[in-house]
Design a protein around this motif. Structure first.
Motif, mmCIF file in Angstrom:
data_model
loop_
_atom_site.group_PDB
_atom_site.id
_atom_site.type_symbol
_atom_site.label_atom_id
_atom_site.label_comp_id
_atom_site.label_asym_id
_atom_site.label_seq_id
_atom_site.Cartn_x
_atom_site.Cartn_y
_atom_site.Cartn_z
ATOM 1 N N TRP A 123 0.907 -1.188 -0.198
ATOM 2 C CA TRP A 123 -0.001 0.014 -0.203
ATOM 3 C C TRP A 123 0.808 1.223 0.205
ATOM 4 C CZ3 TRP A 123 0.277 3.184 4.475
ATOM 5 C CH2 TRP A 123 -0.668 4.333 4.541
ATOM 6 N N GLY A 124 0.459 2.386 -0.800
ATOM 7 C CA GLY A 124 1.079 3.303 -0.830
ATOM 8 C C GLY A 124 0.461 4.641 -0.550
ATOM 9 N N ARG A 125 1.206 5.794 -0.389
ATOM 10 C CA ARG A 125 0.681 7.001 -0.577
ATOM 11 C C ARG A 125 1.696 8.241 -0.614
ATOM 12 N NH1 ARG A 125 -1.947 7.914 5.661
ATOM 13 N NH2 ARG A 125 0.210 7.785 6.828
ATOM 14 N N PRO A 126 1.266 9.398 -0.720
ATOM 15 C CA PRO A 126 2.321 10.386 -0.665
ATOM 16 C C PRO A 126 2.762 10.683 0.905
ATOM 17 C CG PRO A 126 0.341 11.187 -1.893
ATOM 18 C CD PRO A 126 0.111 9.862 -1.238
ATOM 19 N N SER A 127 3.783 11.606 1.096
ATOM 20 C CA SER A 127 4.081 11.745 2.656
ATOM 21 C C SER A 127 2.936 12.397 3.454
ATOM 22 C CB SER A 127 5.230 12.806 2.531
ATOM 23 O OG SER A 127 4.885 13.696 2.020
ATOM 24 N N SER A 128 1.977 13.091 2.742
ATOM 25 C CA SER A 128 0.778 13.491 3.126
ATOM 26 C C SER A 128 -0.328 13.996 2.188
ATOM 27 C CB SER A 128 1.002 14.894 3.988
ATOM 28 O OG SER A 128 1.145 15.994 3.296
ATOM 29 N N ASN A 129 -1.630 13.781 2.481
ATOM 30 C CA ASN A 129 -2.562 14.070 1.719
ATOM 31 C C ASN A 129 -3.405 15.149 2.272
ATOM 32 O OD1 ASN A 129 -2.871 12.240 -0.691
ATOM 33 N ND2 ASN A 129 -3.130 10.635 0.866
ATOM 34 N N PRO A 130 -4.036 16.003 1.482
ATOM 35 C CA PRO A 130 -3.987 16.078 0.026
ATOM 36 C C PRO A 130 -2.411 16.831 -0.399
ATOM 37 C CG PRO A 130 -5.320 18.161 0.994
ATOM 38 C CD PRO A 130 -4.769 17.121 2.379
ATOM 39 N N VAL A 131 -2.340 16.534 -1.617
ATOM 40 C CA VAL A 131 -1.017 16.996 -2.540
ATOM 41 C C VAL A 131 -1.491 18.242 -3.006
ATOM 42 C CG1 VAL A 131 0.583 16.459 -3.826
ATOM 43 C CG2 VAL A 131 -0.418 14.556 -2.592
#
Length: 334
Positions: A178-186
Motif C-alpha cells: 500500500w502506498g501514499r504521498p508523505s501527506s494528503n492532500p497533495v
C-alpha cells in the motif's frame, strides 16, 4: 531600497521598463505557482507520479525482487480524488492503473489492452489539491477506496516441481503493498508526486546448513514446506491499512489453509545464498517447517513464532541425519 533616477531621457526610460519586465519574468520562472512550464495549451497541468518502497533493513541476501523498488512493467492501482469541500470539478477513474516504466520508480498512467496506451492525468481545473492512495498488486482490492472489507489471498506454491522462476511469480503476486504521498492532500505541482509503499504481509526466508552426517550436495534443490499456512487477509481501511486492527489474517476454523512448498535456489549446496529461498505469507503463528532432502529424507522442525506484519524473518535450519536444529532472527521489513 529606494532608487532615485535623475535626468533620464525617453530612450533610457524605455530600456528601463524593458529590463524591469524581463527581470520580473525571470523571477516568476523560478516559481511553479507563478509561471509553470508544464502547463498545457488548454490550461491543464499534467499530474505525474514516482514511487519507492520502504527499505528493508535486513541483508540484501535472500531479498525479494521488489524489496525496495518495483520491477519494470509492474502494474499498480492508483486512487485519486480532488480535495474539495463541495462538488469536485475534476473526477478520475477508480482506480487508475500506473505502470513502472523503469526500475528507478518512474510511473506512467496507462490504459487499454496490456496497459500499453498512455493515459495522462491532470490536476483539478479548480486549482485544488488531490488525495492519492495506491495498491499493489493491481486489480486485487476492488474499485472503491472507501470499502470497509476487502479480502486478499496469496499465491501459494503447492507443487514441489515448480522452478525458482515460477516461485518468483507467486511471491511477487503475494507481496501486498500500500502506498501514499508523505501527506494528503497533495498541492498542485509540476514535480512528480512521490508515493512511498509499504510491504503489508510477512517475509519468511529459510536457509539450510549441512550438519553432522549430511553431505552439502544433499541440500541442492531440497524442498521446504511451511505447514498449515493461513492464506488470506481482510483489509477494513484501504486508506490506511497500517492502523491498528485494519489488516487481519483470516484464521477462523473454516479459513483456507495450505502447505506452502518451495524449492531452494540452484546452487552447490555450500553457500547461504544458494541454500535459501523466500516467500510472502500473511502474518500468523507459524507452527512447523518440513525439509525434504534430495535423498528422500523428510525432517520436520517445530517452531512457535508469531509472525508480525511488515516484518522479515530468517530461519536457519541445520540438517543432520536425524533432526533439524532451528535458529531464527527478525529483521524490520518496512
Amino acid at each position: 531600497m529606494i532608487i532615485t533616477i535623475k535626468n533620464i531621457n525617453m530612450m533610457d526610460y524605455k530600456r528601463l521598463v524593458l529590463y524591469t519586465a524581463l527581470a520580473a519574468c525571470f523571477s516568476a520562472c523560478g516559481n511553479d505557482t507563478l509561471l509553470d512550464t508544464e502547463m498545457q495549451p488548454d490550461g491543464k497541468m499534467e499530474l505525474s507520479l514516482s514511487s519507492g518502497i520502504e527499505v528493508v533493513q535486513a541483508s540484501t541476501r535472500g531479498s525479494l525482487s521488489q524489496d525496495t523498488q518495483f520491477n519494470q512493467d509492474a502494474l499498480i492501482d492508483v486512487f485519486i480524488s480532488e480535495s474539495a469541500t463541495g462538488a469536485a470539478t475534476t473526477t478520475y477513474d477508480q482506480p487508475l492503473v500506473a505502470k513502472a516504466t523503469d526500475a528507478s520508480g518512474t510511473l506512467a498512467f496507462k490504459s487499454g489492452s496490456g496497459y500499453t496506451t498512455d493515459n495522462p492525468q491532470y490536476w483539478p481545473t479548480s486549482g485544488n489539491g488531490v488525495n492519492i492512495y495506491a495498491w499493489y498488486p493491481q486489480d486485487k482490492m476492488g474499485a472503491n477506496i472507501e470499502a470497509t472489507s476487502v479480502t486478499f489471498t496469496i499465491h501459494t506454491t503447492t507443487e514441489d516441481t515448480k522452478t525458482v522462476s515460477d516461485q518468483s511469480s507467486d511471491i511477487t503476486a503475494s507481496d501486498l503493498m500500500w502506498g501514499r504521498p508523505s501527506s494528503n492532500p497533495v498541492s498542485r505541482t509540476s514535480s512528480a508526486v512521490q508515493l512511498t509503499f509499504k510491504h503489508l504481509l510477512t517475509k519468511v526466508r529459510v536457509v539450510l546448513e549441512a550438519g553432522n552426517g549430511v553431505a552439502a550436495t544433499e541440500l541442492q534443490n531440497a524442498t521446504i514446506r511451511l505447514n498449515d499456512v493461513f492464506t488470506s487477509v481482510t483489509v477494513t481501511d484501504l486508506k490506511d491499512p497500517t492502523a491498528s486492527g485494519k489488516l487481519t489474517t483470516n484464521t477462523s476454523p473454516d479459513a483456507d489453509k495450505a502447505d506452502y512448498v518451495y524449492v531452494l535456489k540452484d546452487g552447490d549446496g555450500t553457500t547461504d545464498d544458494a541454500n535459501s529461498n523466500v516467500c510472502v505469507i500473511p502474518p500468523q503463528a507459524l507452527t512447523s517447517i518440513t525439509v525434504i532432502l534430495n535423498s528422500g529424507g523428510v525432517l520436520t522442525a517445530t517452531v512457535s513464532d508469531a509472525l508480525a506484519a511488515s516484518t522479515a524473518y530468517k530461519y536457519t535450519l541445520t540438517v543432520t541425519n536425524t533432526a533439524l536444529a532451528v535458529s531464527s532472527t527478525i529483521d524490520t521489513w518496512g
